[in-house]
Design an enzyme around this catalytic site. Structure first.
Site, mmCIF file in Angstrom:
data_model
loop_
_atom_site.group_PDB
_atom_site.id
_atom_site.type_symbol
_atom_site.label_atom_id
_atom_site.label_comp_id
_atom_site.label_asym_id
_atom_site.label_seq_id
_atom_site.Cartn_x
_atom_site.Cartn_y
_atom_site.Cartn_z
ATOM 1 N N GLN A 58 0.701 -0.905 -0.081
ATOM 2 C CA GLN A 58 -0.216 -0.166 0.025
ATOM 3 C C GLN A 58 0.474 1.043 0.453
ATOM 4 O O GLN A 58 1.814 1.240 0.695
ATOM 5 C CB GLN A 58 -1.390 0.268 1.454
ATOM 6 C CG GLN A 58 -1.792 1.076 1.173
ATOM 7 C CD GLN A 58 -2.120 1.529 2.869
ATOM 8 O OE1 GLN A 58 -1.601 0.190 3.470
ATOM 9 N NE2 GLN A 58 -3.551 2.430 3.434
ATOM 10 N N GLY A 59 0.527 1.718 -1.099
ATOM 11 C CA GLY A 59 1.517 3.729 -0.698
ATOM 12 C C GLY A 59 0.543 4.386 -1.262
ATOM 13 O O GLY A 59 0.056 5.411 -1.838
ATOM 14 N N SER B 132 1.381 6.598 2.317
ATOM 15 C CA SER B 132 1.548 7.748 3.527
ATOM 16 C C SER B 132 3.096 8.109 2.926
ATOM 17 O O SER B 132 3.866 7.178 1.861
ATOM 18 C CB SER B 132 1.807 6.838 4.659
ATOM 19 O OG SER B 132 1.035 6.621 5.300
ATOM 20 N N GLU C 43 -10.791 -1.924 6.586
ATOM 21 C CA GLU C 43 -9.328 -1.924 7.340
ATOM 22 C C GLU C 43 -9.840 -2.458 9.139
ATOM 23 O O GLU C 43 -9.145 -2.843 9.913
ATOM 24 C CB GLU C 43 -8.202 -0.841 7.229
ATOM 25 C CG GLU C 43 -6.576 -0.753 7.515
ATOM 26 C CD GLU C 43 -5.685 -0.017 7.475
ATOM 27 O OE1 GLU C 43 -4.596 -0.389 7.844
ATOM 28 O OE2 GLU C 43 -6.088 1.026 7.353
ATOM 29 N N SER D 281 -3.403 7.240 13.943
ATOM 30 C CA SER D 281 -2.965 6.377 15.583
ATOM 31 C C SER D 281 -3.662 7.447 16.601
ATOM 32 O O SER D 281 -5.072 7.678 16.551
ATOM 33 C CB SER D 281 -1.824 8.090 15.150
ATOM 34 O OG SER D 281 -2.417 9.337 15.835
ATOM 35 N N GLU E 267 -4.078 9.744 18.740
ATOM 36 C CA GLU E 267 -4.148 11.536 19.466
ATOM 37 C C GLU E 267 -5.500 11.069 17.655
ATOM 38 O O GLU E 267 -6.395 11.654 18.114
ATOM 39 C CB GLU E 267 -3.235 11.562 18.980
ATOM 40 C CG GLU E 267 -1.656 11.846 19.661
ATOM 41 C CD GLU E 267 -1.281 11.073 19.588
ATOM 42 O OE1 GLU E 267 -1.297 10.240 18.854
ATOM 43 O OE2 GLU E 267 0.122 11.036 20.911
#
Ligand SMILES: Cc1cc2nc3c(=O)[nH]c(=O)nc-3n(C[C@H](O)[C@H](O)[C@H](O)COP(=O)(O)OP(=O)(O)OC[C@H]3O[C@@H](n4cnc5c(N)ncnc54)[C@H](O)[C@@H]3O)c2cc1C
Length: 391
Positions: free
Chosen positions: A130-131, A133, A247, A373, A375
Site C-alpha cells: 500500500q503506497g 503515506s 481495515e 494514531s 491521537e
C-alpha cells in the site's frame, strides 16, 4: 443485540477448527524460532499458508462467489479471524491486497481489473503493498505530493512513499498520487503500479525489532497504465476512504483471541519464575484478563451491529485505541513481571518456547500509529462520538 452464535455459525467454527488441526503444520512461533529460516523463507511459509487457506475457501470469504468468496457473513469472517489467532497461524503475506485492495476493486474497479488482479491476489502469486503515506503526509494524508502526469497510454509517477509494509517482497503497489495540484481532495487518483520496473525503487527500513518488513518507495517517472486507474481520475480520495474503512472491518474478535494466547504465555512464565502466587502479581494479571474480556465484549457488540447491517461507525475508534493501547500495557506488564526472563528471548531464541516478549514490547508501539494514531482516534471520538465542541 444478540451475542450468541447460531447453530450454523457453531458448525462453521467446528469445521474450521478441524481443518486448522489437520492443515497447520507448525504454529508461527515455532516457525520464527527455526534457525533454518531467514526473512525470505518465512515469507514463503506465509505464501504457502495463504495458498492453503485459499484452496480451502477461507480467503476473501465475504466476497461474492464470482470473485473467489462465498458471500460469508461478518460473523463467519470474525470466527475465522479468531480461530486463526487462537491457532497461532502465520499471517498471510497478501493481507494488504486482500483486506484493502480486493474490496476496493470489487466496489470501484473495472471488470477487467478484477479479472486481471483478484485471482493472483488470492493465490499469493502476486503480493501487494500500500503506497499511501509519505514523509509529509501520514495522519494528514490529503497533503500527499507524489504526482502522476499523463503520458500517452500511461501516467508517469514521481515522488516518495514511506512505511510501505511488505514493500521489499511485493510485486505491485496501490498508490495514491496527485493528478491535480490545486484540488486537495478531488486532485488525488488511485493507481495500480508494478514494482518491477526502472522507475521504482524500494529501500528496506531497519526496524527497532531487527526486522525490515517496511520500505521507503521511490518513484522516478514510473509508469502506470491508464487502464490501471481504479475508479476515475480524481476519485482516489473517496476510494481510499472506503478502503481504510475495510481495515477496521472484522478484526473485532481477532485481537482478544491473540491477547488471550499471550496471557496464557505470561501465566506460564510467572509459574516458571515462581511469582504467580504473589497477590501484587495476581492483581496486575487480573487487570489484563478483565480488560481483555471487556475488549471481547465490545467486539461482540460491534459484530452484532455489523451483522444487523450497520456500517462501522466512529465507535470503531474506541476499539482501535483500546486494543492498541492494551497491547502496550500487556507487553509492559509482561516485561515488568517476567524481568530478565523476558529479555532472554530477543536474542536467545530458544530460551522460552513461546512468546518473545521483548520483541512484542517494541512492536506494540506500531499499533498505536498505523490505521490512524491514538491521537487521531481520540479526535474522532471527541468530535463524532462525544460531540465535543471544537473550540
Ligand atoms: C507498522 C506500520 C505499518 C504501516 N504500513 C503502511 C503501509 O503499508 N502503507 C502506508 O501507506 N502507510 C503505512 N504506515 C504509515 C501510517 O499510516 C502512518 O504512520 C500514520 O498514518 C501516521 O502518520 P505519520 O507517521 O506521518 O505521523 P504524523 O501524522 O506526522 O503524526 C506524528 C504525531 O503527531 C500526532 N498528530 C498528527 N496529527 C494530529 C492531529 N490532528 N491531532 C493530534 N495529534 C496529531 C500523531 O498522533 C503522531 O503522534 C504504517 C505505519 C506503521 C507504524
Amino acid at each position: 443485540m444478540d451475542l450468541s452464535f447460531t447453530p450454523e455459525q457453531q458448525a462453521f467454527r467446528v469445521e474450521l477448527e478441524a481443518w486448522l488441526a489437520g492443515n497447520l503444520a507448525r504454529p508461527w512461533n515455532e516457525e520464527i524460532r527455526d534457525p533454518a529460516h531467514d526473512s525470505d523463507s518465512l515469507v514463503e511459509v506465509r505464501r504457502a499458508w495463504q495458498r492453503k487457506l485459499h484452496e480451502a475457501g477461507y480467503l476473501g470469504m465475504g466476497w461474492p462467489a464470482e470473485w473467489g468468496g462465498r458471500g460469508a457473513s461478518v460473523v463467519e469472517q470474525a470466527i475465522l479471524e479468531e480461530a486463526l489467532w487462537r491457532a497461532d497461524a502465520p499471517q498471510i503475506p497478501n493481507f494488504l491486497g486482500i483486506d484493502l485492495l480486493g474490496p476496493a476493486l470489487i466496489h470501484h474497479g473495472s471488470e477487467a481489473q478484477r479479472r486481471r488482479f483478484i485471482p493472483k491476489m488470492l493465490s499469493a502469486d502476486e503480493i501487494w503493498c500500500q503506497g499511501f503515506s509519505e514523509p509529509g503526509a501520514g495522519s494528514d494524508l490529503a497533503s500527499l505530493r507524489t504526482r502522476a502526469e499523463p503520458d500517452g497510454e500511461h501516467f508517469r509517477i514521481t515522488g516518495q512513499k514511506v512505511w510501505t509494509t511488505f514493500g521489499p517482497w511485493a510485486d505491485w503497489i496501490f498508490v495514491l498520487a496527485r493528478t491535480d495540484a490545486e484540488d486537495r481532495y478531488g486532485g488525488i487518483t488511485f493507481f495500480l503500479v508494478p514494482i518491477d520496473q526502472p522507475g521504482v525503487e524500494v529501500r528496506p527500513i531497519l526496524q527497532i525489532t531487527g526486522e525490515s518488513e517496511f520500505g521507503e518507495t521511490f518513484f522516478d517517472g514510473a509508469l502506470a497504465r491508464r487502464e490501471h486507474v481504479v475508479g476515475k481520475v480524481g476519485e482516489g480520495w473517496r476510494i481510499a476512504m472506503t478502503v481504510l474503512g475495510y481495515e477496521r472491518g472484522v478484526q473485532t474478535m481477532a485481537y482478544p483471541a491473540r491477547f488471550e494466547r499471550y496471557l496464557a504465555d505470561l501465566v506460564r512464565g510467572l509459574r516458571e519464575n515462581g511469582t504467580l502466587g504473589r497477590s501484587d502479581v495476581r492483581a496486575r494479571l487480573a487487570r489484563l484478563i478483565v480488560e481483555n474480556q471487556v475488549m471481547r465484549s465490545n467486539g461482540l457488540r460491534t459484530l452484532a451491529n455489523l451483522a444487523s447491517g450497520e456500517a462501522p461507525g466512529p465507535e470503531s475508534s474506541i476499539e482501535k485505541i483500546f486494543w492498541s493501547e492494551y497491547a502496550k500495557r500487556q507487553s509492559e506488564t509482561a516485561l515488568d513481571l517476567l524481568g530478565p526472563q523476558a529479555q532472554l528471548t530477543i536474542d536467545a531464541r530458544h530460551a522460552r518456547p513461546d512468546m518473545d516478549w521483548a520483541r512484542e514490547f517494541l512492536w506494540a508501539r506500531a499499533g498505536t500509529i498505523y490505521s490512524g494514531s491514538s491521537e487521531i482516534q481520540r479526535n474522532i471520538i471527541a468530535k463524532r462520538v462525544l460531540r465535543m465542541p471544537t473550540r
